[in-house]
Design a protein around this motif. Sequence first.
Motif, short mmCIF file in Angstrom:
data_model
loop_
_atom_site.label_atom_id
_atom_site.label_comp_id
_atom_site.label_asym_id
_atom_site.label_seq_id
_atom_site.Cartn_x
_atom_site.Cartn_y
_atom_site.Cartn_z
N GLU A 114 -9.24 -9.23 -7.45
CA GLU A 114 -8.12 -8.35 -7.10
C GLU A 114 -7.89 -7.25 -8.14
O GLU A 114 -7.61 -6.10 -7.81
N LYS A 115 -8.06 -7.60 -9.40
CA LYS A 115 -7.82 -6.64 -10.47
C LYS A 115 -8.76 -5.44 -10.36
O LYS A 115 -8.36 -4.30 -10.57
N LYS A 116 -10.00 -5.73 -10.00
CA LYS A 116 -10.97 -4.64 -9.87
C LYS A 116 -10.82 -3.89 -8.56
O LYS A 116 -11.35 -2.80 -8.40
N PHE A 117 -10.13 -4.51 -7.61
CA PHE A 117 -9.91 -3.83 -6.34
C PHE A 117 -8.78 -2.80 -6.45
O PHE A 117 -8.73 -1.85 -5.71
N LYS A 118 -7.92 -3.00 -7.46
CA LYS A 118 -6.73 -2.16 -7.53
C LYS A 118 -7.01 -0.65 -7.54
O LYS A 118 -6.35 0.08 -6.80
N PRO A 119 -7.98 -0.18 -8.32
CA PRO A 119 -8.24 1.26 -8.25
C PRO A 119 -8.63 1.73 -6.85
O PRO A 119 -8.35 2.87 -6.47
N LEU A 120 -9.22 0.84 -6.07
CA LEU A 120 -9.63 1.21 -4.71
C LEU A 120 -8.46 1.36 -3.76
O LEU A 120 -8.57 2.01 -2.72
N ARG A 121 -7.33 0.78 -4.13
CA ARG A 121 -6.16 0.92 -3.27
C ARG A 121 -5.70 2.38 -3.19
O ARG A 121 -5.02 2.77 -2.26
N ARG A 122 -6.11 3.15 -4.18
CA ARG A 122 -5.80 4.57 -4.11
C ARG A 122 -6.66 5.26 -3.04
O ARG A 122 -6.21 6.19 -2.36
N ASP A 123 -7.88 4.78 -2.88
CA ASP A 123 -8.82 5.43 -1.97
C ASP A 123 -8.67 5.00 -0.51
O ASP A 123 -9.12 5.69 0.39
N ILE A 124 -8.13 3.82 -0.31
CA ILE A 124 -7.96 3.33 1.06
C ILE A 124 -6.46 3.16 1.31
O ILE A 124 -5.81 2.39 0.63
N GLN A 125 -5.95 3.89 2.24
CA GLN A 125 -4.51 3.86 2.49
C GLN A 125 -4.23 3.48 3.93
O GLN A 125 -5.09 3.60 4.80
N MET A 126 -3.01 3.05 4.18
CA MET A 126 -2.67 2.61 5.53
C MET A 126 -1.42 3.32 6.04
O MET A 126 -0.49 3.56 5.29
N ILE A 127 -1.42 3.64 7.32
CA ILE A 127 -0.22 4.14 8.00
C ILE A 127 0.15 3.09 9.03
O ILE A 127 -0.70 2.70 9.83
N TYR A 128 1.39 2.63 8.99
CA TYR A 128 1.79 1.55 9.88
C TYR A 128 2.41 2.09 11.16
O TYR A 128 2.81 3.24 11.25
N GLN A 129 2.52 1.17 12.12
CA GLN A 129 3.02 1.53 13.44
C GLN A 129 4.49 1.93 13.41
O GLN A 129 4.89 2.91 14.02
N ASP A 130 5.28 1.15 12.69
CA ASP A 130 6.72 1.27 12.82
C ASP A 130 7.32 2.09 11.69
O ASP A 130 7.50 1.59 10.59
N PRO A 131 7.66 3.34 11.94
CA PRO A 131 8.19 4.17 10.86
C PRO A 131 9.61 3.77 10.48
O PRO A 131 10.17 4.28 9.52
N TYR A 132 10.20 2.84 11.26
CA TYR A 132 11.54 2.38 10.91
C TYR A 132 11.46 1.22 9.92
O TYR A 132 12.35 1.01 9.13
N GLY A 133 10.39 0.46 10.00
CA GLY A 133 10.26 -0.70 9.11
C GLY A 133 9.41 -0.44 7.89
O GLY A 133 9.48 -1.20 6.92
N SER A 134 8.59 0.61 7.90
CA SER A 134 7.63 0.75 6.81
C SER A 134 8.14 1.58 5.63
O SER A 134 7.46 1.70 4.63
N LEU A 135 9.33 2.16 5.76
CA LEU A 135 9.88 2.93 4.64
C LEU A 135 11.08 2.19 4.05
O LEU A 135 11.93 1.70 4.79
N ASN A 136 11.12 2.10 2.75
CA ASN A 136 12.24 1.42 2.09
C ASN A 136 13.54 2.19 2.33
O ASN A 136 13.67 3.34 1.94
N PRO A 137 14.53 1.55 2.99
CA PRO A 137 15.74 2.29 3.36
C PRO A 137 16.59 2.73 2.16
O PRO A 137 17.43 3.60 2.30
N ARG A 138 16.34 2.11 1.00
CA ARG A 138 17.17 2.46 -0.16
C ARG A 138 16.52 3.47 -1.06
O ARG A 138 17.07 3.82 -2.10
N PHE A 139 15.33 3.92 -0.67
CA PHE A 139 14.63 4.95 -1.45
C PHE A 139 14.81 6.31 -0.78
O PHE A 139 14.76 6.42 0.43
N ARG A 140 14.98 7.33 -1.62
CA ARG A 140 14.95 8.68 -1.07
C ARG A 140 13.49 9.03 -0.81
O ARG A 140 12.58 8.41 -1.37
#
Lengths: 384, 320
Positions: A114-140
């Motif tokens: 997992e530690k070596k996978f972390k830099p790859l998380r920058r290269d592979i990103q995900m967009i989720y189905q539900d824009p109501y659930g995937s954004l933190n409501p307390r963050f601007r």
Amino acid sequence: MYRVELGEEILKVKDLRVWFPLKRGIIGTILRKPPLYVHAVDGVSFNIRKREIFCLVGESGCGKTTTGKALLRLVPIYSGEAWFKPRKETLAKLEAMGVTPNENGMVEILHLPEKKFKPLRRDIQMIYQDPYGSLNPRFRIKDILEEVLIVHKIGESKEERLDLIERVLEMVKLTPPSEFINRFPHQLSGGQRQRVAIARAIIANPALIIADEPVSMLDVSIRAEILEVLLNLRTLLDASYIFITHDLAVARYICDRIAVMYLGKIVEVGDAREVIADPLHPYTEALIAAIPDPDPENRKKFRDLKIKGEVPNAVFIPPGCRFHPRCVYYDEMKEVDKELGDLCPSTEPPLVEVKPGRYVACYKYPLVRSLVKTGVLSPGREGR
Amino acid sequence: MALLEVENLRTYFYTLKGVVKAVDGVNLKLEKGQTLGIVGESGCGKSTLAWSLLKLVPPPGRIVDGTIRIDGMDVTRMSESEVRSKIRWKKISMIFQGAMNALNPVYTVGEQIIEPILLHTDMTREEAMEKAQELIEAVGLPPEILNRYPHELSGGQKQRVVIAMALVLDPDIVIADEPTTALDVVVQAQILNLMKKLHRERGMSIILITHDLGVVTELSEYIAVMYAGKIVEFGKAEDIFLHPLHPYTQALIRAVPRLKGDIHKLEYIPGQPPDLRNPPPGCRFAPRCKKVMDICNREEPPMIEYEKGHYVACWLYAKR
């Protein structure tokens, strides 16, 4: 829709399996019964090229979302490999950690610690189905986007990061950015939220974006706008997409190639328009025949559904071709064509290129049969 | 006299943040045996309209104005007990959105189907069970389903049970509110085939409420397009799809990707629907309309019959 020139291969998935074990219960444990698995993804292979939009389509429960999650290592895999070509910067980081790429500059990502996978998380990103659930409501909005930059250590100073956030908001057409940057998700409409989710996915300049039903929760009138944003971004970012959807009309509009999944396996792959205009697999054919295209003539006739029964349980996958119990073609032909009648229920068909660029796993096609019979290709279920 | 006549119906929700005008001046007519599709995006008031027809609007909503006449009886003036004894199930019934949750998990399917029969008729339990069995076969399910509990059924089977329930007292009108939204395409096609078959065999009127322009063409002879609490266009399905008049209808049709034909660039409608607490004066679509004119922002367009049987509420067609 807009065809672009594709680059080199950036992802190669080989025989990916995601099996979820079922709890055995006390009697099962005492009797040492073999564990049962839900075969969510059961031997999936595909390649994706740079700037390609590759679509996984299928009904609910066919394993399309699980495939996407497995590539991000959000679910544990049972077996399989995925070779991915990271961006240069990421590759340098990986090499510094002692990961050696193959001759094409690709790294196996599913078996890295997992530690070596972390830099790859920058290269592979995900967009989720539900824009109501995937954004933190307390963050601007700016916090949602800045978090990505902080995690991946992008941008030296706060100003630099803010500058980047504004640029990305413009790319997803949330303009002027200053108007959105300090808002909370609940102050935005569904379409605007989904654009924030897209902005979050692209802000780290990924090479691969996994978009899981990104427009299914949106109203028809704004879907087209989101699809356009996604299409524009691929050339802008030089990124590839895995686009997961159940909607074949959307797939035809946005994708280069389509892979049709059924019960954890890909049954057909090919050019998006060709697959929909001329489906090769009986399942694809049935799926397309079931979709109501807006046409007032529809009400005058019954839809001819060339499929029987319902999707079976993914624990007990039917032997042979997993679609054969529902296949109308098999029913019609099994008496006439003895060979097909024998093969379908006994031997899993491999995915074979029967026309240029068109792959199908079905014994309807003589080439698939002969390759299996002569042993050139092993049946799909080997290694079980 | 039409089977269903809705005149100037207004259903408002009195929330703490203001009055939400979910249905705001809707007129409709439906003859026996006709199928009507109501299409619109989320929040346009199409489900509220359906609830209003059954007088089932949940609080803080209520019908504030207008009349609903079913078979000549004015439902809006009826008491709750009258509606229950004369209208619901018998005259008009509903297939609810999300069949998965419309069934009671602790009763068998059979018990749930016979409940309205026992309440509304003087049939005995045995007779009611016979009727239930007939219905369950009519919706293409084996009779043993009657002894099962909802969790033992698949999504498609549950939807069929809910359809069977809507038919128990042979209503003249069945309202189907997004009957296939949660289902996969193959199951969706099976359910729509079933509804077509039932319509042909039983001749009841169907009001299909959906956001899906493909689904609506499967069943509806007439289509009403709703936007922000109002019907903006009404006509035969052919008129609506082949010669849409209202700019909203036109844009909506061009926003949907197709399975056949050339791939043309999709259009989208910029902006978002208005806040129904405070809708814009004049035409409600004006702020998003490509063909907006001065008058659109000032005065509400009247509904006119532009061609025979094809109605539209838009200043492009109305005479000032």
